[in-house]
Design a protein around this motif. Structure first.
Motif, PDB file in Angstrom:
ATOM      1  N   LYS A 205       0.814  -1.221   0.000  1.00  0.00           N
ATOM      2  CA  LYS A 205       0.000   0.000   0.000  1.00  0.00           C
ATOM      3  C   LYS A 205       0.847   1.272   0.000  1.00  0.00           C
ATOM      4  O   LYS A 205       0.405   2.316  -0.455  1.00  0.00           O
ATOM      5  N   PHE A 206       2.062   1.178   0.536  1.00  0.00           N
ATOM      6  CA  PHE A 206       2.962   2.334   0.547  1.00  0.00           C
ATOM      7  C   PHE A 206       4.364   1.852   0.181  1.00  0.00           C
ATOM      8  O   PHE A 206       4.816   0.813   0.677  1.00  0.00           O
ATOM      9  N   THR A 207       5.025   2.621  -0.658  1.00  0.00           N
ATOM     10  CA  THR A 207       6.379   2.274  -1.093  1.00  0.00           C
ATOM     11  C   THR A 207       7.254   3.509  -0.956  1.00  0.00           C
ATOM     12  O   THR A 207       6.948   4.558  -1.531  1.00  0.00           O
ATOM     13  N   GLY A 208       8.322   3.366  -0.190  1.00  0.00           N
ATOM     14  CA  GLY A 208       9.206   4.501   0.065  1.00  0.00           C
ATOM     15  C   GLY A 208      10.222   4.710  -1.025  1.00  0.00           C
ATOM     16  O   GLY A 208      11.431   4.668  -0.793  1.00  0.00           O
ATOM     17  N   GLY A 209       9.719   4.947  -2.239  1.00  0.00           N
ATOM     18  CA  GLY A 209      10.600   5.138  -3.386  1.00  0.00           C
ATOM     19  C   GLY A 209      11.091   3.815  -3.932  1.00  0.00           C
ATOM     20  O   GLY A 209      11.165   2.813  -3.227  1.00  0.00           O
ATOM     21  N   ALA A 210      11.419   3.807  -5.207  1.00  0.00           N
ATOM     22  CA  ALA A 210      11.985   2.619  -5.857  1.00  0.00           C
ATOM     23  C   ALA A 210      12.704   3.018  -7.135  1.00  0.00           C
ATOM     24  O   ALA A 210      13.775   2.512  -7.437  1.00  0.00           O
ATOM     25  N   PHE A 211      12.091   3.940  -7.898  1.00  0.00           N
ATOM     26  CA  PHE A 211      12.740   4.542  -9.073  1.00  0.00           C
ATOM     27  C   PHE A 211      13.135   3.504 -10.123  1.00  0.00           C
ATOM     28  O   PHE A 211      14.108   3.669 -10.840  1.00  0.00           O
ATOM     29  N   GLY A 212      12.368   2.401 -10.196  1.00  0.00           N
ATOM     30  CA  GLY A 212      12.647   1.347 -11.164  1.00  0.00           C
ATOM     31  C   GLY A 212      13.175   0.085 -10.527  1.00  0.00           C
ATOM     32  O   GLY A 212      13.030  -1.007 -11.087  1.00  0.00           O
ATOM     33  N   ALA A 213      13.796   0.182  -9.353  1.00  0.00           N
ATOM     34  CA  ALA A 213      14.366  -0.998  -8.704  1.00  0.00           C
ATOM     35  C   ALA A 213      13.298  -1.988  -8.291  1.00  0.00           C
ATOM     36  O   ALA A 213      13.587  -3.173  -8.106  1.00  0.00           O
ATOM     37  N   GLY A 214      12.054  -1.539  -8.145  1.00  0.00           N
ATOM     38  CA  GLY A 214      10.978  -2.413  -7.718  1.00  0.00           C
ATOM     39  C   GLY A 214      10.083  -2.888  -8.841  1.00  0.00           C
ATOM     40  O   GLY A 214       9.033  -3.479  -8.581  1.00  0.00           O
ATOM     41  N   LEU A 215      10.471  -2.662 -10.085  1.00  0.00           N
ATOM     42  CA  LEU A 215       9.633  -3.126 -11.189  1.00  0.00           C
ATOM     43  C   LEU A 215       9.632  -4.649 -11.270  1.00  0.00           C
ATOM     44  O   LEU A 215       8.599  -5.269 -11.485  1.00  0.00           O
ATOM     45  N   ARG A 216      10.798  -5.244 -11.103  1.00  0.00           N
ATOM     46  CA  ARG A 216      10.901  -6.702 -11.059  1.00  0.00           C
ATOM     47  C   ARG A 216      10.950  -7.145  -9.594  1.00  0.00           C
ATOM     48  O   ARG A 216      11.467  -6.422  -8.742  1.00  0.00           O
ATOM     49  N   PRO A 217      10.439  -8.335  -9.284  1.00  0.00           N
ATOM     50  CA  PRO A 217      10.578  -8.849  -7.919  1.00  0.00           C
ATOM     51  C   PRO A 217      12.053  -8.995  -7.553  1.00  0.00           C
ATOM     52  O   PRO A 217      12.839  -9.514  -8.349  1.00  0.00           O
ATOM     53  N   GLN A 218      12.422  -8.535  -6.367  1.00  0.00           N
ATOM     54  CA  GLN A 218      13.803  -8.668  -5.920  1.00  0.00           C
ATOM     55  C   GLN A 218      13.953  -9.907  -5.043  1.00  0.00           C
ATOM     56  O   GLN A 218      12.967 -10.462  -4.559  1.00  0.00           O
ATOM     57  N   TYR A 219      15.199 -10.315  -4.819  1.00  0.00           N
ATOM     58  CA  TYR A 219      15.406 -11.646  -4.255  1.00  0.00           C
ATOM     59  C   TYR A 219      14.930 -11.803  -2.820  1.00  0.00           C
ATOM     60  O   TYR A 219      14.685 -12.917  -2.356  1.00  0.00           O
ATOM     61  N   GLN A 220      14.740 -10.713  -2.082  1.00  0.00           N
ATOM     62  CA  GLN A 220      14.308 -10.879  -0.691  1.00  0.00           C
ATOM     63  C   GLN A 220      12.893 -11.442  -0.604  1.00  0.00           C
ATOM     64  O   GLN A 220      12.563 -12.159   0.338  1.00  0.00           O
ATOM     65  N   VAL A 221      12.037 -11.161  -1.591  1.00  0.00           N
ATOM     66  CA  VAL A 221      10.671 -11.685  -1.537  1.00  0.00           C
ATOM     67  C   VAL A 221      10.683 -13.193  -1.766  1.00  0.00           C
ATOM     68  O   VAL A 221       9.931 -13.941  -1.121  1.00  0.00           O
ATOM     69  N   PHE A 222      11.531 -13.673  -2.659  1.00  0.00           N
ATOM     70  CA  PHE A 222      11.670 -15.121  -2.848  1.00  0.00           C
ATOM     71  C   PHE A 222      12.172 -15.789  -1.580  1.00  0.00           C
ATOM     72  O   PHE A 222      11.634 -16.815  -1.140  1.00  0.00           O
ATOM     73  N   LEU A 223      13.201 -15.208  -0.959  1.00  0.00           N
ATOM     74  CA  LEU A 223      13.787 -15.811   0.235  1.00  0.00           C
ATOM     75  C   LEU A 223      12.786 -15.826   1.394  1.00  0.00           C
ATOM     76  O   LEU A 223      12.702 -16.805   2.142  1.00  0.00           O
ATOM     77  N   ALA A 224      12.025 -14.758   1.555  1.00  0.00           N
ATOM     78  CA  ALA A 224      11.060 -14.678   2.655  1.00  0.00           C
ATOM     79  C   ALA A 224       9.944 -15.701   2.484  1.00  0.00           C
ATOM     80  O   ALA A 224       9.542 -16.377   3.444  1.00  0.00           O
ATOM     81  N   VAL A 225       9.422 -15.846   1.277  1.00  0.00           N
ATOM     82  CA  VAL A 225       8.351 -16.820   1.028  1.00  0.00           C
ATOM     83  C   VAL A 225       8.895 -18.238   1.151  1.00  0.00           C
ATOM     84  O   VAL A 225       8.232 -19.127   1.717  1.00  0.00           O
TER      85      VAL A 225
END
Length: 755
Positions: free
Chosen positions: A251-271
């Motif tokens: 719901k809220f994103t503290g900036g990303a500027f393109g870095a968040g367009l693709r899933p980053q590896y922390q979401v894979f590791l957490a799941v």
């Protein structure tokens, strides 16, 4: 500041909110802390994961001493390639929605090391402090191999990328005879322009909190991303989860500027950890680890420009060589702008990649355009001096009335007005054309300018509108808000379309349970999601009109939807506003608890195909350079932007202000220094990766140039997030030359290059 606001479209529905400087509707939540970010969700029974990163750039893991760490009380597991279960992840045909050509990086896939700081293990413990401590004790043995991270040594290894899944647009074929035209040109310029890698560095680090719900494999995944839907699709494919099992919330994103367009590896590791341990897990990356996610690629650019005696462009040759990883062909549209921005009959554009042992680059604000515009606009400035023509007059002389790359008319183009209004606001006419001729005591004063261009696109999107009996409108779409003002402008669109007060409208986003929306990037969210919101509200309005016409003695009997307007909570006839029905009274009389409607919209290809659609800007900069020390201060910036209809001048201006600040950073500060001996970025912290602070920023004036366009989308908007950034770095560098007489062609323009 005086601002010129784009006129609304011909058909107007509702109370007049669009085009007004409405303050952010989520502002109170943000300043009070009520807005929760990915690492702030306190879910019960939470475990913490800490990533262990590779110290080498290439080689193999030979042994992981996990037993020593697992012996610590409170450590639950050490995940590595040795114990990750077989997943769809191992299917190399899989790509996420924005993956370029090649094979995406798969964390913990095998023992192979592809880049420095590659995640090699995840230590999970009862507390964050314990996870971090245990990770520091984990011993990993490697067999290092020789790596190469220096693009300068790979100049002869360039290759042309194919059209990847990311939608890369290859440069158009050459037109005319650029070599002969350059040879015969009265004025010639040839040079190389360089910038090193740059990292996105949003304020909020990447993090994921996975809530284990204890119902089979059902998860709530709070992720820092620019696309909740994209993350969900990524996770369901990898882990074999259903959409109901993998609900992604952002719901809220503290900036990303393109870095968040693709899933980053922390979401894979957490799941991965949550599913294996059947517990809630949080994985947060450190600032140092943020430098492992990707970057704006280190790019070498070669420009040859030729002009006739009067300054008319006769030849353009723009070639770029950019880095990519060993496993993907990350591509940007770098050189195409040089065949688009100015009128020229003889153009050759080349774009090549070369592979190094680093992670794949990622999109970074105005990807490709920021890089290409720096080289082109610097070269245009240099050729203007050689031709003896004022840099602004030189651009007006070579103004393109048509997109020669695609041989199409522009849907709209107010760049000429950007030049005139920006120059007038800046005071360009006061400029002495001779370099090093303007000073104030020990300060050398320079005026520089540049042009920018960015695509105006629309993606498929959906939205839902629901009006309850108490008169409150809930509108929703799974879009994100990375700080751009999406919550606010969608509220404005909905309120105006149905004629309701702003406080009677709530917009929901960032949840995969909501109607599908594209990632927030490319400056297309306002056009894409905004059009869907308007369409959903119009569909709801048609239902309300139908209900109104079912009332006994309805004053709206027989009226078509086009015959009525929604204003101040009522539906009334255009021709006789006394014939009206109150929306609240209508719902009360009808007995309906709520009325709902959904809509899915996309680009009108039949209408848009004949046109080239872009936003434009003109940037004017004053710098002051200390003659003895070489320090550069950006004293003033005027950025005149034509981006179609401006939905909210307040949020739009904020977008441009942020873009200008970042452009100053790109010009004077930002560079990621690669130690080629280690194959690692060595200034991987905000202490050493320099970005502008408040003391670096002075007067920034934003001019929003009026522009109407009924082709780009029904709202007439083009998006403003990227265009405000394009051209800023070149304008600063051009101003530095005017101040000092020294031309710096490799960014950043640091004092050692001026002394």
């Amino acid at each position: 500041m005086k601002q010129t606001i784009a006129a609304p479209p011909v058909i107007r529905l509702g109370t007049d909110y669009i085009g007004k400087p409405v303050s952010r509707v989520e502002g109170l939540a943000k300043v009070t802390g009520a807005a929760k970010y990915a690492a702030e969700f306190n879910v019960p029974d939470l475990l913490y994961g800490y990533v262990v990163s590779s110290p080498i750039a290439k080689g193999k893991i030979t042994r992981i001493h996990a037993d020593e760490v697992l012996a610590l009380s409170g450590v639950l597991q050490v995940f590595s390639h040795e114990n990750v279960p077989s997943l769809a992840w191992f299917d190399r045909s899989y790509k996420d929605d924005l993956a370029p050509g090649g094979s995406p990086f798969r964390p913990l896939h095998d023992a192979e090391i592809l880049f420095s700081q590659q995640p090699v293990a995840l230590v999970v413990a009862e507390t964050f402090e314990l996870a971090r401590y245990a990770a520091s004790l984990l011993r990993v043995e490697y067999a290092a191999e020789a790596h190469e991270t220096d693009i300068e040594k790979k100049r002869d290894d360039g290759y042309e990328p194919g059209r990847g899944k990311s939608g890369f647009m290859p440069p158009p074929k050459p037109r005319g005879n650029p070599n002969e035209a350059y040879k015969n040109a009265a004025h010639q310029h040839e040079a190389e322009y360089i910038h090193l890698a740059q990292h996105n560095n949003p304020l909020e680090n990447f993090a994921t909190t996975v809530e284990w719900l204890g119902e089979g494999k059902k998860l709530n995944i709070f992720d820092k991303t620019q696309g909740a839907m994209n993350v969900q699709q990524y996770l369901t494919k990898i882990f074999g989860l259903s959409k109901e099992e993998a609900r992604v919330i952002s719901k809220f994103t503290g900036g990303a500027f393109g870095a968040g367009l693709r899933p980053q590896y922390q979401v894979f590791l957490a799941v991965l950890a949550a599913l294996a341990l059947e517990r809630s897990v949080r994985v947060s990356l450190t600032r140092q680890q943020m430098f492992s996610l990707g970057h704006r690629p280190h790019t070498l650019q070669y420009l040859k420009l030729g002009a006739n005696e009067n300054g008319g462009l006769e030849a353009v040759h723009h070639a770029a060589l950019a880095e990519t990883s060993q496993f993907e062909d990350f591509t940007e549209v770098v050189v195409n702008w040089s065949g688009l921005l100015y009128q020229c009959e003889n153009v050759k554009l080349d774009y090549q990649l070369t592979k190094i042992d680093a992670n794949s680059p990622i999109d970074m604000r105005a990807p490709g355009a920021a890089t290409g515009s720096f080289a082109l606009e610097s070269a245009m400035d240099e050729l203007a001096y050689k031709a003896g023509v004022d840099p602004l007059d030189f651009r007006l002389l070579n103004y393109a009335e048509r997109d020669q790359n695609m041989n199409k008319e522009f849907s709209s183009k107010k760049l000429r007005e950007c030049y005139h209004q920006g120059a007038a606001r800046f005071g360009w006419e006061k400029r002495n054309p001779t370099p090093r001729s303007m000073r104030d005591g020990n300060w050398l004063i320079g005026y520089g300018m540049a042009t920018g261009c960015w695509d105006a696109t629309q993606q498929k999107a959906a939205a839902k509108a629901s009006l309850t009996a108490d008169g409150h409108l809930m509108v929703s779409s799974a879009s994100n808000d990375i700080g751009t003002g999406t919550y606010t402008i969608m509220t404005q669109i909905a309120a105006q379309t149905l004629g309701l007060p702003l406080e009677a409208v709530t917009f929901r986003l960032g949840d995969t349970e909501l109607p599908e929306a594209p990632v927030q990037g490319g400056s297309w969210t306002a056009a894409s999601v905004g059009t869907a919101v308007q369409a959903a509200c119009q569909a709801l309005g048609k239902k309300l009109l139908k209900l109104a016409q079912q009332l006994a003695d309805s004053p709206l009997q027989g009226a078509a939807f086009e015959d009525v307007q929604f204003v101040d909570g009522v539906i009334r006839l255009n021709e006789d506003i006394s014939r009206r029905v109150g929306i609240a009274e209508l719902l009360d009389a009808s007995g309906e608890e709520k009325v709902e409607a959904e809509a899915t919209t996309g680009p009108n290809m039949l209408k848009q195909q004949p046109y080239s659609m872009h936003s434009h800007n003109a940037v004017f900069v004053e710098v002051r350079v200390d003659e003895d020390l070489g320090t550069v201060h950006v004293a003033r910036v005027v950025n005149a932007v034509a981006a179609g209809r401006i939905l909210n001048p307040k949020t739009a201006r904020s977008q441009v202000l942020g873009s200008v600040v970042w452009g100053i950073g790109m010009a004077l500060m930002e560079e990621s220094i690669m130690d080629h001996g280690f194959g690692r970025y060595i200034n991987h912290s905000l202490a050493e990766y320099h970005i502008p602070v408040m003391a670096d920023i002075h007067t920034i004036d934003v001019v929003l140039v009026e522009e109407e366009d009924d082709i780009v989308n029904p709202l007439g908007v083009k998006g403003i997030g990227e265009i405000g950034f394009v051209g800023v770095a070149a304008a600063v560098a051009n101003a530095v030359f005017h101040a000092t007489g020294k031309r710096v062609r490799d960014l950043p323009v640091s004092l050692d290059k001026l002394l």
